[in-house]
Motif scaffolding. Sequence first.
Motif, PDB file in Angstrom:
ATOM      1  N   TYR A   2      -4.554   3.672   8.447  1.00 53.08           N
ATOM      2  CA  TYR A   2      -5.435   4.654   7.826  1.00 53.08           C
ATOM      3  C   TYR A   2      -4.677   5.807   7.178  1.00 53.08           C
ATOM      4  O   TYR A   2      -5.125   6.372   6.184  1.00 53.08           O
ATOM      5  N   GLU A   3      -3.514   6.159   7.741  1.00 53.49           N
ATOM      6  CA  GLU A   3      -2.777   7.285   7.164  1.00 53.49           C
ATOM      7  C   GLU A   3      -2.285   6.949   5.756  1.00 53.49           C
ATOM      8  O   GLU A   3      -2.342   7.784   4.841  1.00 53.49           O
ATOM      9  N   ASP A   4      -1.816   5.724   5.544  1.00 52.10           N
ATOM     10  CA  ASP A   4      -1.408   5.303   4.204  1.00 52.10           C
ATOM     11  C   ASP A   4      -2.607   5.297   3.255  1.00 52.10           C
ATOM     12  O   ASP A   4      -2.505   5.723   2.100  1.00 52.10           O
ATOM     13  N   ALA A   5      -3.732   4.788   3.739  1.00 51.72           N
ATOM     14  CA  ALA A   5      -4.941   4.749   2.909  1.00 51.72           C
ATOM     15  C   ALA A   5      -5.419   6.165   2.585  1.00 51.72           C
ATOM     16  O   ALA A   5      -5.855   6.441   1.462  1.00 51.72           O
ATOM     17  N   PHE A   6      -5.332   7.052   3.566  1.00 51.62           N
ATOM     18  CA  PHE A   6      -5.725   8.448   3.340  1.00 51.62           C
ATOM     19  C   PHE A   6      -4.912   9.052   2.201  1.00 51.62           C
ATOM     20  O   PHE A   6      -5.463   9.679   1.295  1.00 51.62           O
ATOM     21  N   ARG A   7      -3.602   8.850   2.234  1.00 52.73           N
ATOM     22  CA  ARG A   7      -2.744   9.384   1.170  1.00 52.73           C
ATOM     23  C   ARG A   7      -3.126   8.795  -0.190  1.00 52.73           C
ATOM     24  O   ARG A   7      -3.131   9.496  -1.205  1.00 52.73           O
ATOM     25  N   MET A   8      -3.429   7.496  -0.182  1.00 45.43           N
ATOM     26  CA  MET A   8      -3.805   6.863  -1.441  1.00 45.43           C
ATOM     27  C   MET A   8      -5.059   7.512  -2.025  1.00 45.43           C
ATOM     28  O   MET A   8      -5.113   7.827  -3.223  1.00 45.43           O
ATOM     29  N   PHE A   9      -6.079   7.732  -1.192  1.00 43.86           N
ATOM     30  CA  PHE A   9      -7.320   8.319  -1.698  1.00 43.86           C
ATOM     31  C   PHE A   9      -7.135   9.779  -2.101  1.00 43.86           C
ATOM     32  O   PHE A   9      -7.790  10.257  -3.035  1.00 43.86           O
ATOM     33  N   ILE A  10      -6.227  10.481  -1.434  1.00 44.21           N
ATOM     34  CA  ILE A  10      -5.890  11.850  -1.845  1.00 44.21           C
ATOM     35  C   ILE A  10      -5.325  11.840  -3.270  1.00 44.21           C
ATOM     36  O   ILE A  10      -5.745  12.621  -4.143  1.00 44.21           O
ATOM     37  N   HIS A  11      -4.373  10.948  -3.515  1.00 47.43           N
ATOM     38  CA  HIS A  11      -3.764  10.882  -4.849  1.00 47.43           C
ATOM     39  C   HIS A  11      -4.761  10.380  -5.891  1.00 47.43           C
ATOM     40  O   HIS A  11      -4.744  10.838  -7.038  1.00 47.43           O
ATOM     41  N   LEU A  35      -1.802   3.140  -8.383  1.00 45.56           N
ATOM     42  CA  LEU A  35      -2.917   3.304  -7.457  1.00 45.56           C
ATOM     43  C   LEU A  35      -3.841   2.095  -7.457  1.00 45.56           C
ATOM     44  O   LEU A  35      -4.470   1.790  -6.438  1.00 45.56           O
ATOM     45  N   VAL A  36      -3.933   1.408  -8.581  1.00 47.43           N
ATOM     46  CA  VAL A  36      -4.700   0.153  -8.615  1.00 47.43           C
ATOM     47  C   VAL A  36      -4.051  -0.865  -7.674  1.00 47.43           C
ATOM     48  O   VAL A  36      -4.734  -1.544  -6.889  1.00 47.43           O
ATOM     49  N   PHE A  37      -2.718  -0.962  -7.729  1.00 50.60           N
ATOM     50  CA  PHE A  37      -2.002  -1.858  -6.820  1.00 50.60           C
ATOM     51  C   PHE A  37      -2.277  -1.466  -5.356  1.00 50.60           C
ATOM     52  O   PHE A  37      -2.510  -2.328  -4.510  1.00 50.60           O
ATOM     53  N   LEU A  43       0.828  -1.203   0.000  1.00 48.12           N
ATOM     54  CA  LEU A  43       0.000   0.000   0.000  1.00 48.12           C
ATOM     55  C   LEU A  43       0.865   1.257   0.000  1.00 48.12           C
ATOM     56  O   LEU A  43       0.666   2.176  -0.808  1.00 48.12           O
ATOM     57  N   SER A  44       1.830   1.297   0.900  1.00 50.29           N
ATOM     58  CA  SER A  44       2.673   2.480   1.035  1.00 50.29           C
ATOM     59  C   SER A  44       3.547   2.702  -0.196  1.00 50.29           C
ATOM     60  O   SER A  44       3.620   3.811  -0.740  1.00 50.29           O
ATOM     61  N   LEU A  45       4.202   1.648  -0.658  1.00 51.91           N
ATOM     62  CA  LEU A  45       5.107   1.761  -1.800  1.00 51.91           C
ATOM     63  C   LEU A  45       4.356   2.157  -3.071  1.00 51.91           C
ATOM     64  O   LEU A  45       4.815   3.009  -3.835  1.00 51.91           O
ATOM     65  N   SER A  46       3.195   1.560  -3.285  1.00 56.21           N
ATOM     66  CA  SER A  46       2.412   1.868  -4.479  1.00 56.21           C
ATOM     67  C   SER A  46       1.919   3.307  -4.457  1.00 56.21           C
ATOM     68  O   SER A  46       1.909   3.999  -5.486  1.00 56.21           O
ATOM     69  N   THR A  47       1.510   3.786  -3.297  1.00 58.61           N
ATOM     70  CA  THR A  47       1.032   5.161  -3.182  1.00 58.61           C
ATOM     71  C   THR A  47       2.159   6.157  -3.440  1.00 58.61           C
ATOM     72  O   THR A  47       1.971   7.161  -4.144  1.00 58.61           O
ATOM     73  N   LYS A  48       3.346   5.892  -2.901  1.00 58.04           N
ATOM     74  CA  LYS A  48       4.492   6.774  -3.151  1.00 58.04           C
ATOM     75  C   LYS A  48       4.862   6.771  -4.633  1.00 58.04           C
ATOM     76  O   LYS A  48       5.189   7.827  -5.202  1.00 58.04           O
TER      77      LYS A  48
END
Length: 216
Positions: free
Chosen positions: A98-107, A77-79, A54-59
Amino acid sequence: LLQPHSAVPDVERGLRLKQNKDASQMNCEIRHVAIRMLFMRGLGSNFKDLKQQLSLSTKAAANWQEIEALQMAEAALVFALQAWEKLSAVYPKSELPYEDAFRMFIHRAELAARQNSQDIAFACVRTAREYLPSVPPTQGKVLAQLVHNLGVGSLETHDFAQASHWLKMAIDLLRAHDPAPGKLSKSFRMLAWAYLELNQPQLALGAVDMAIAEEP
């Protein structure tokens, strides 16, 4: 008079920008290879692996967006979403990142807006907003700024109804998480512009009054 050396600083600046872009692209590609290797062996079955994915894909998605590689950002982002969905399905809410998920949804929201997929952008912002109680307080400011920017972007593309929706949401978020007078005033001024274009002069005047009241 000609100054043969006057262009040298511009050339050097251009070279530095190109080098920075090349370095950013290389970082993106390295991250993307790492993501593909993770997913080729299947989604992790434990919390640590899924959180890493989750974290790596979002970054990686954020890096791709910075260099305008939107399709690659979408793939990353699909990953990330796949990892988050599995985490959400398997682990209790109290343990979720949740913080990682929050960043993902922001992006995801930012990317969807750039691709003119406004329904997806709205859904992502709504989800990120739901996660605010579970992330550090500073993330409320991040979401408020994003939503304000989406409103300004809609103004620039002359989608004034959409702009008014984003800007009203931005004002709500700013009041709750970043009530600096100057920021609120700016959002109210943008909202007044949207209302004028929508032939709603009374609402525009009300927004102007609020903008004046919120001046620092």
